[in-house]
Design a protein around this motif. Structure first.
Motif, PDB file in Angstrom:
ATOM      1  N   THR A  52     -19.982  22.626   9.125  1.00  0.00           N
ATOM      2  CA  THR A  52     -19.310  21.566   7.961  1.00  0.00           C
ATOM      3  C   THR A  52     -20.359  21.006   7.317  1.00  0.00           C
ATOM      4  N   GLY A  53     -21.610  20.720   7.680  1.00  0.00           N
ATOM      5  CA  GLY A  53     -22.535  20.031   6.995  1.00  0.00           C
ATOM      6  C   GLY A  53     -22.535  18.438   7.527  1.00  0.00           C
ATOM      7  N   LEU A  54     -21.725  18.381   8.371  1.00  0.00           N
ATOM      8  CA  LEU A  54     -21.383  16.729   8.769  1.00  0.00           C
ATOM      9  C   LEU A  54     -22.505  16.298   9.977  1.00  0.00           C
ATOM     10  N   GLY A  55     -23.277  17.199  10.590  1.00  0.00           N
ATOM     11  CA  GLY A  55     -23.928  16.913  11.608  1.00  0.00           C
ATOM     12  C   GLY A  55     -25.302  16.107  11.427  1.00  0.00           C
ATOM     13  N   LEU A  56     -26.232  16.319  10.268  1.00  0.00           N
ATOM     14  CA  LEU A  56     -27.204  15.455  10.129  1.00  0.00           C
ATOM     15  C   LEU A  56     -26.846  14.174   9.161  1.00  0.00           C
ATOM     16  N   SER A  57     -25.711  14.215   8.355  1.00  0.00           N
ATOM     17  CA  SER A  57     -25.234  13.080   7.935  1.00  0.00           C
ATOM     18  C   SER A  57     -24.685  11.893   8.682  1.00  0.00           C
ATOM     19  N   MET A  58     -24.138  12.337   9.909  1.00  0.00           N
ATOM     20  CA  MET A  58     -23.712  11.684  10.758  1.00  0.00           C
ATOM     21  C   MET A  58     -25.129  11.177  11.796  1.00  0.00           C
ATOM     22  N   VAL A  59     -26.029  12.047  12.009  1.00  0.00           N
ATOM     23  CA  VAL A  59     -27.186  11.396  12.433  1.00  0.00           C
ATOM     24  C   VAL A  59     -27.832  10.265  11.578  1.00  0.00           C
ATOM     25  N   TYR A  60     -27.961  10.579  10.246  1.00  0.00           N
ATOM     26  CA  TYR A  60     -28.268   9.618   9.266  1.00  0.00           C
ATOM     27  C   TYR A  60     -27.546   8.174   9.391  1.00  0.00           C
ATOM     28  N   GLY A  61     -26.380   8.457   9.430  1.00  0.00           N
ATOM     29  CA  GLY A  61     -25.282   7.276   9.510  1.00  0.00           C
ATOM     30  C   GLY A  61     -25.681   6.292  10.704  1.00  0.00           C
ATOM     31  N   PHE A  62     -25.759   7.399  11.792  1.00  0.00           N
ATOM     32  CA  PHE A  62     -25.802   6.500  12.960  1.00  0.00           C
ATOM     33  C   PHE A  62     -27.393   5.791  13.181  1.00  0.00           C
ATOM     34  N   ALA A  63     -28.220   6.395  12.709  1.00  0.00           N
ATOM     35  CA  ALA A  63     -29.579   5.530  12.433  1.00  0.00           C
ATOM     36  C   ALA A  63     -29.496   4.323  11.664  1.00  0.00           C
ATOM     37  N   ARG A  64     -28.848   4.588  10.616  1.00  0.00           N
ATOM     38  CA  ARG A  64     -28.921   3.405   9.280  1.00  0.00           C
ATOM     39  C   ARG A  64     -28.127   2.190  10.188  1.00  0.00           C
ATOM     40  N   GLN A  65     -27.036   2.486  10.766  1.00  0.00           N
ATOM     41  CA  GLN A  65     -26.270   1.446  11.438  1.00  0.00           C
ATOM     42  C   GLN A  65     -26.877   1.125  12.537  1.00  0.00           C
ATOM     43  N   SER A  66     -27.739   1.555  13.136  1.00  0.00           N
ATOM     44  CA  SER A  66     -28.628   1.005  14.393  1.00  0.00           C
ATOM     45  C   SER A  66     -29.866   0.422  13.796  1.00  0.00           C
ATOM     46  N   ASN A  67     -29.794   0.348  12.558  1.00  0.00           N
ATOM     47  CA  ASN A  67     -30.985  -0.649  12.014  1.00  0.00           C
ATOM     48  C   ASN A  67     -32.581   0.232  11.973  1.00  0.00           C
ATOM     49  N   GLY A  68     -32.257   1.360  12.290  1.00  0.00           N
ATOM     50  CA  GLY A  68     -33.505   2.552  12.202  1.00  0.00           C
ATOM     51  C   GLY A  68     -33.277   3.384  11.107  1.00  0.00           C
ATOM     52  N   ILE A  69     -33.949   4.816  11.100  1.00  0.00           N
ATOM     53  CA  ILE A  69     -33.993   5.556  10.111  1.00  0.00           C
ATOM     54  C   ILE A  69     -34.205   7.075  10.695  1.00  0.00           C
ATOM     55  N   VAL A  70     -33.930   8.084  10.059  1.00  0.00           N
ATOM     56  CA  VAL A  70     -34.290   9.360  10.544  1.00  0.00           C
ATOM     57  C   VAL A  70     -34.894   9.987   9.447  1.00  0.00           C
ATOM     58  N   ARG A  71     -35.932  10.707   9.853  1.00  0.00           N
ATOM     59  CA  ARG A  71     -37.058  11.586   9.045  1.00  0.00           C
ATOM     60  C   ARG A  71     -37.120  12.878   9.255  1.00  0.00           C
ATOM     61  N   ILE A  72     -37.165  13.789   8.442  1.00  0.00           N
ATOM     62  CA  ILE A  72     -37.258  15.275   8.799  1.00  0.00           C
ATOM     63  C   ILE A  72     -38.156  15.998   7.966  1.00  0.00           C
ATOM     64  N   ARG A  73     -39.226  16.778   8.675  1.00  0.00           N
ATOM     65  CA  ARG A  73     -40.016  17.639   8.039  1.00  0.00           C
ATOM     66  C   ARG A  73     -39.960  19.283   8.449  1.00  0.00           C
TER      67      ARG A  73
END
Length: 563
Positions: free
Chosen positions: A368-389
């Protein structure tokens, strides 16, 4: 120009300014204009006025035609006093005024400038005005908009939160769907081990070969415990849950979680871990962190259709200002965990979009394309960030940065050995469960440590027992009971009669009625989640009974009975 001073051109002859030019200006000016003369009337001296002059724009701005010669009180009798007051002040003081007022008769808002002509005795006042109705309405709409802005913002935030919750739940359901295929195979294997062990126990007992029974019992129990672990894991993913940040040790979470990951990956994918033994704590919702990890692992699995290697690692990072700025973070200490795969990789043109909701590089029907957007939202809501290479043909690495949390983990109370807990003499326990097999198991387990037990199959039967035996020491009750009374309601009624009663809730759901609405469990209350080890049931019951007073003399203690 002469000596820096401007002078008129001697050849210039100014035209004669006469009555005709004033007439042209008067008739073509955009604003309305009129001259009024105050009159004495039935309402008193200077209580009315007549229009002695008006330009064509007067009608355009007021909506009133042919005003010359008309008296104010004949034109707008209901509004006359207000207009008399405005212009009367100009007549008496000789001071110009500017104001805005509504001409109710034609529903027009006018912006007015007024000044006196001549002396007071001349009784003449000039009025220059224009229709500003549209501006007034726009200002009113803006004012109303501002008044409702706070509520609209609150509504918008509520809608956003609702949408985010729905998105989070949809993503959880997708994750569970991804898990079910692999888990069904494993769960059936576990069930085969359980049923096979019991069948062999029965056969060996019939054959009188009891020496082989412990081996089958141990095998069956091991399979049942692994099945219970899988069930609890699925419940943790599927239930609705608000964020509850707590000091979390990611290493422990991964160690508990890794077996589920291996089952999800399948035999073609090797799972490796590299966990920093001195990993800092993070202030996060552990369930959401686990959910984020699951999504990253599922994406990695889908990127390796022909097999490969999945690596999960944790690491402490201290970021200075330059390093933090390059990652879009404040400088400081961060706990990180990274999921790497040796899969097909992501094209450069797609890397900037992978965190967009519903964007997916998977084939139609595969995500559905929801997985990484939820990971991103979780990281930002936890005052962090997610990076991808990612490099096509080499693999992908996703790293989540979470701020270091300095608070200590909650103290963990180690369970004492059941043999070290003394059961009060003649302790009486009421066991309530609608499942006969579970009820029998709990009765026998508690009787093994010297407790006197009474059983009931539902809430009504439990209350009848309380009527017959008013000095019960401990209530052990399932939460979900048939017949209209759940376990919490039975416990509340029992506590009303016996305020010091110990209560042990037994439930098959982690977010049962006992824990809903942020209900705080009272002192001398505990919760046991099915399935549970017999020893844990005994330990919890003994602990709750340890503070009970012995039965008063003269009150009979019942033998094991049922209703």
């Amino acid at each position: 120009m002469k000596d820096g001073v401007a002078v008129a051109d001697p050849s210039f002859r100014a035209p004669a300014v006469g009555h005709e030019i004033y007439r042209i200006l008067f008739e073509n000016m955009d604003d309305g204009f009129c001259v009024i003369k105050f009159l004495d009337g039935p309402h008193g001296p200077l209580s009315d006025y007549v229009h002695v002059l008006a330009n064509p724009a007067y009608e355009r701005h007021t909506g009133i035609p042919n005003v010359v010669g008309q008296h104010l009180r004949d034109m707008v009798p209901d509004e006359a006093d207000d207009w008399i007051a405005f212009y009367g002040k100009v007549l008496h003081t000789g001071e110009p005024i500017r104001f805005r007022n509504e001409l109710v008769a034609t529903n027009r808002h006018l912006e007015v400038s007024s000044f006196r002509i001549g002396t007071f005795e001349d009784r003449l006042v000039a009025v220059l005005f224009k229709d500003v109705t549209e501006r007034v309405r726009a200002e009113g709409a803006l004012h109303q908009l501002n008044e409702t802005l706070e509520q609209r913002i609150a509504d918008a935030l509520a809608q956003r939160e609702q949408a985010e919750n729905a998105l989070r739940q949809a993503q959880k359901m997708e994750a569970v769907g991804q898990l079910t295929g692999g888990l069904a195979h494993d769960f059936n294997n576990l069930l085969a081990g359980i049923t096979g062990a019991f069948e062999l126990v029965g056969r060996r007992v019939n054959q009188g070969r009891s020496d082989e029974v412990p081996r089958y019992v141990e095998a069956g129990l091991g399979a049942a415990q692994r099945a219970a672990a899988l069930t609890h894991r699925l419940l943790a993913f599927s239930r609705r849950q608000t964020l509850s940040p707590r000091a979390t040790h990611a290493n422990r979470l991964i160690e508990d979680f890794i077996e589920l990951v291996r089952r999800t990956m399948g035999p073609q994918i090797a799972v490796q871990t590299d966990l920093d033994p001195a990993l800092w704590l993070a202030l996060v919702d552990a369930n959401q962190l686990e959910n984020a990890l699951l999504n990253l692992c599922i994406n990695a699995r889908d990127a390796m259709p022909d097999g490969g290697t999945l690596a999960i690692s944790t690491l402490n990072l201290a970021l200075d200002e330059d390093d933090a700025r390059s990652r879009g973070l404040p400088s400081g200490d961060y706990m990180t965990f990274t999921v790497s795969d040796s899969g097909v990789g992501i094209a450069d043109e797609d890397l900037d979009r992978v965190f967009e909701p519903f964007f997916t590089t998977k084939p139609t029907g595969k995500g559905t394309g929801l997985g990484l957007s939820m990971v991103y939202g979780f990281a930002r809501q936890s005052n962090g960030i997610v990076r991808i290479r990612s490099t096509q043909g080499v693999g992908t690495q996703v790293r989540i940065y979470l701020p270091r949390h300095d608070a200590a983990l909650e103290d963990v109370v180690e369970h004492a050995d059941i043999r070290g807990l003394d059961t009060p003499p003649d302790a009486t326990v009421l066991v309530v469960d609608d499942e006969p097999t579970v009820r029998m198991m709990m009765l026998d387990a508690l009787a093994m440590i010297g407790m006197r037990c009474i059983e009931a199959a539902d809430g009504a039967a439990a209350l009848a027992v309380l009527d017959r035996y008013p000095d019960i020491d401990l209530l052990v009750t399932d939460v979900g009971l048939p017949g209209g009374l759940n376990g919490r309601q039975v416990a509340d009624e029992a506590r009303r009669r016996l305020p010091d009663l110990g209560v042990l809730f037994v439930t098959g759901y982690a977010d049962s009625v006992v824990l809903q609405n942020d209900a705080r469990l009272e002192d001398r209350t505990a919760v046991l989640t099915k399935p549970f080890p017999i020893e844990e049931l005994q330990r919890q019951a003994a602990r709750l009974l340890a503070g009970n007073l012995a039965h008063p003399s003269g009150v009979p203690s019942p033998a094991v009975s049922s209703l």
